[in-house]
Design a protein around this motif. Structure first.
Motif, PDB file in Angstrom:
ATOM      1  N   MET A   1      11.996 -16.439  -2.557  1.00 27.20           N
ATOM      2  CA  MET A   1      11.394 -15.691  -1.023  1.00 27.20           C
ATOM      3  C   MET A   1      10.458 -16.589  -0.650  1.00 27.20           C
ATOM      4  N   ASP A   2      10.531 -16.293   1.003  1.00 26.45           N
ATOM      5  CA  ASP A   2       9.751 -17.260   1.544  1.00 26.45           C
ATOM      6  C   ASP A   2       8.251 -16.705   1.731  1.00 26.45           C
ATOM      7  N   ALA A   3       7.353 -17.429   2.397  1.00 29.78           N
ATOM      8  CA  ALA A   3       6.140 -16.927   2.427  1.00 29.78           C
ATOM      9  C   ALA A   3       5.839 -15.858   3.347  1.00 29.78           C
ATOM     10  N   ASP A   4       6.628 -15.523   4.557  1.00 29.61           N
ATOM     11  CA  ASP A   4       6.694 -14.290   5.336  1.00 29.61           C
ATOM     12  C   ASP A   4       7.194 -13.163   4.711  1.00 29.61           C
ATOM     13  N   GLU A   5       8.083 -13.407   3.793  1.00 28.02           N
ATOM     14  CA  GLU A   5       8.456 -12.151   3.153  1.00 28.02           C
ATOM     15  C   GLU A   5       7.459 -11.570   1.915  1.00 28.02           C
ATOM     16  N   ASP A   6       6.718 -12.580   1.407  1.00 27.18           N
ATOM     17  CA  ASP A   6       5.604 -12.405   0.430  1.00 27.18           C
ATOM     18  C   ASP A   6       4.539 -11.727   1.264  1.00 27.18           C
ATOM     19  N   LYS A   7       4.329 -12.122   2.526  1.00 24.47           N
ATOM     20  CA  LYS A   7       3.167 -11.333   3.016  1.00 24.47           C
ATOM     21  C   LYS A   7       3.742  -9.913   3.495  1.00 24.47           C
ATOM     22  N   VAL A   8       4.910  -9.768   3.587  1.00 26.17           N
ATOM     23  CA  VAL A   8       5.391  -8.450   4.203  1.00 26.17           C
ATOM     24  C   VAL A   8       5.406  -7.305   2.942  1.00 26.17           C
ATOM     25  N   PHE A   9       5.837  -7.852   1.682  1.00 20.10           N
ATOM     26  CA  PHE A   9       5.635  -7.210   0.516  1.00 20.10           C
ATOM     27  C   PHE A   9       4.168  -6.770   0.036  1.00 20.10           C
ATOM     28  N   ARG A  10       3.204  -7.827   0.155  1.00 22.36           N
ATOM     29  CA  ARG A  10       1.837  -7.509  -0.075  1.00 22.36           C
ATOM     30  C   ARG A  10       1.251  -6.601   0.923  1.00 22.36           C
ATOM     31  N   ALA A  11       1.814  -6.667   2.224  1.00 19.10           N
ATOM     32  CA  ALA A  11       1.346  -5.754   3.089  1.00 19.10           C
ATOM     33  C   ALA A  11       1.555  -4.190   2.825  1.00 19.10           C
ATOM     34  N   LEU A  12       2.849  -3.957   2.306  1.00 18.42           N
ATOM     35  CA  LEU A  12       3.516  -2.854   2.046  1.00 18.42           C
ATOM     36  C   LEU A  12       3.144  -2.253   0.818  1.00 18.42           C
ATOM     37  N   ALA A  13       2.558  -3.032  -0.076  1.00 23.08           N
ATOM     38  CA  ALA A  13       2.050  -2.794  -1.356  1.00 23.08           C
ATOM     39  C   ALA A  13       0.841  -1.742  -1.391  1.00 23.08           C
ATOM     40  N   ASP A  14       0.089  -1.538  -0.295  1.00 20.79           N
ATOM     41  CA  ASP A  14      -1.076  -0.728  -0.251  1.00 20.79           C
ATOM     42  C   ASP A  14      -0.695   0.541   0.557  1.00 20.79           C
ATOM     43  N   ALA A  15      -1.114   1.716  -0.174  1.00 25.40           N
ATOM     44  CA  ALA A  15      -0.704   2.965   0.682  1.00 25.40           C
ATOM     45  C   ALA A  15      -1.564   3.089   1.868  1.00 25.40           C
ATOM     46  N   GLY A  16      -2.501   2.668   1.941  1.00 27.37           N
ATOM     47  CA  GLY A  16      -3.508   2.814   3.289  1.00 27.37           C
ATOM     48  C   GLY A  16      -2.920   2.074   4.324  1.00 27.37           C
ATOM     49  N   ARG A  17      -2.213   0.849   4.033  1.00 26.30           N
ATOM     50  CA  ARG A  17      -1.406   0.018   5.035  1.00 26.30           C
ATOM     51  C   ARG A  17      -0.154   0.910   5.578  1.00 26.30           C
ATOM     52  N   ARG A  18       0.361   1.341   4.487  1.00 31.35           N
ATOM     53  CA  ARG A  18       1.752   1.916   4.769  1.00 31.35           C
ATOM     54  C   ARG A  18       1.299   3.253   5.777  1.00 31.35           C
ATOM     55  N   GLU A  19       0.269   3.971   5.409  1.00 31.21           N
ATOM     56  CA  GLU A  19       0.010   5.076   6.437  1.00 31.21           C
ATOM     57  C   GLU A  19      -0.593   4.598   7.615  1.00 31.21           C
ATOM     58  N   LEU A  20      -1.156   3.494   7.690  1.00 32.75           N
ATOM     59  CA  LEU A  20      -1.286   2.926   9.079  1.00 32.75           C
ATOM     60  C   LEU A  20      -0.067   2.922   9.838  1.00 32.75           C
ATOM     61  N   LEU A  21       0.982   2.099   9.378  1.00 34.44           N
ATOM     62  CA  LEU A  21       2.284   1.916  10.044  1.00 34.44           C
ATOM     63  C   LEU A  21       3.053   3.151  10.140  1.00 34.44           C
ATOM     64  N   ASP A  22       2.786   4.154   9.306  1.00 32.47           N
ATOM     65  CA  ASP A  22       3.284   5.564   9.520  1.00 32.47           C
ATOM     66  C   ASP A  22       3.002   6.342  10.893  1.00 32.47           C
TER      67      ASP A  22
END
Length: 109
Positions: free
Chosen positions: A1-22
């Protein structure tokens, strides 16, 4: 997995960040103040989450004069879906189509 994908998965791992995206999905182009008012967490916490989302290229800030608006960038999520989800769906869809064909064949339909 590349570094960009790692950042996406880490970002999506947090409920608060998912709420911001929603929230950005529901109403794109919000200011920090608008996001804070709807989140129920501190301005500092929202800013921290936005930095992680920006680092993963999921949120793009655009400054117009003094105002800074945040926009959802769904492309990294689509890339993750293409690589990690859609390829697994194909086999399931083929199996369902095969099952349907067999069941219709058994009943003469």
């Amino acid at each position: 997995m590349d570094a960009d994908e790692d950042k996406v998965f880490r970002a999506l791992a947090d409920a608060g960040r998912r709420e911001l995206l929603d929230r950005l999905h529901a109403e794109d182009g919000q200011t920090l103040g608008q996001l804070c008012a709807r989140m129920g967490i501190t301005r500092q916490a929202v800013t921290k989450h936005l930095k992680v989302l920006e680092g993963a290229n999921l949120v793009v800030p655009i400054r117009r004069g003094r105002e800074k608006r945040h926009y959802l960038n769904p492309v990294p999520i689509q890339e993750v879906a293409d690589r990690w989800i859609h390829k697994f769906e194909r086999g399931r869809l083929l199996a369902l189509a095969d099952l349907k064909e067999r069941l219709e064949g058994d009943h003469g339909g």
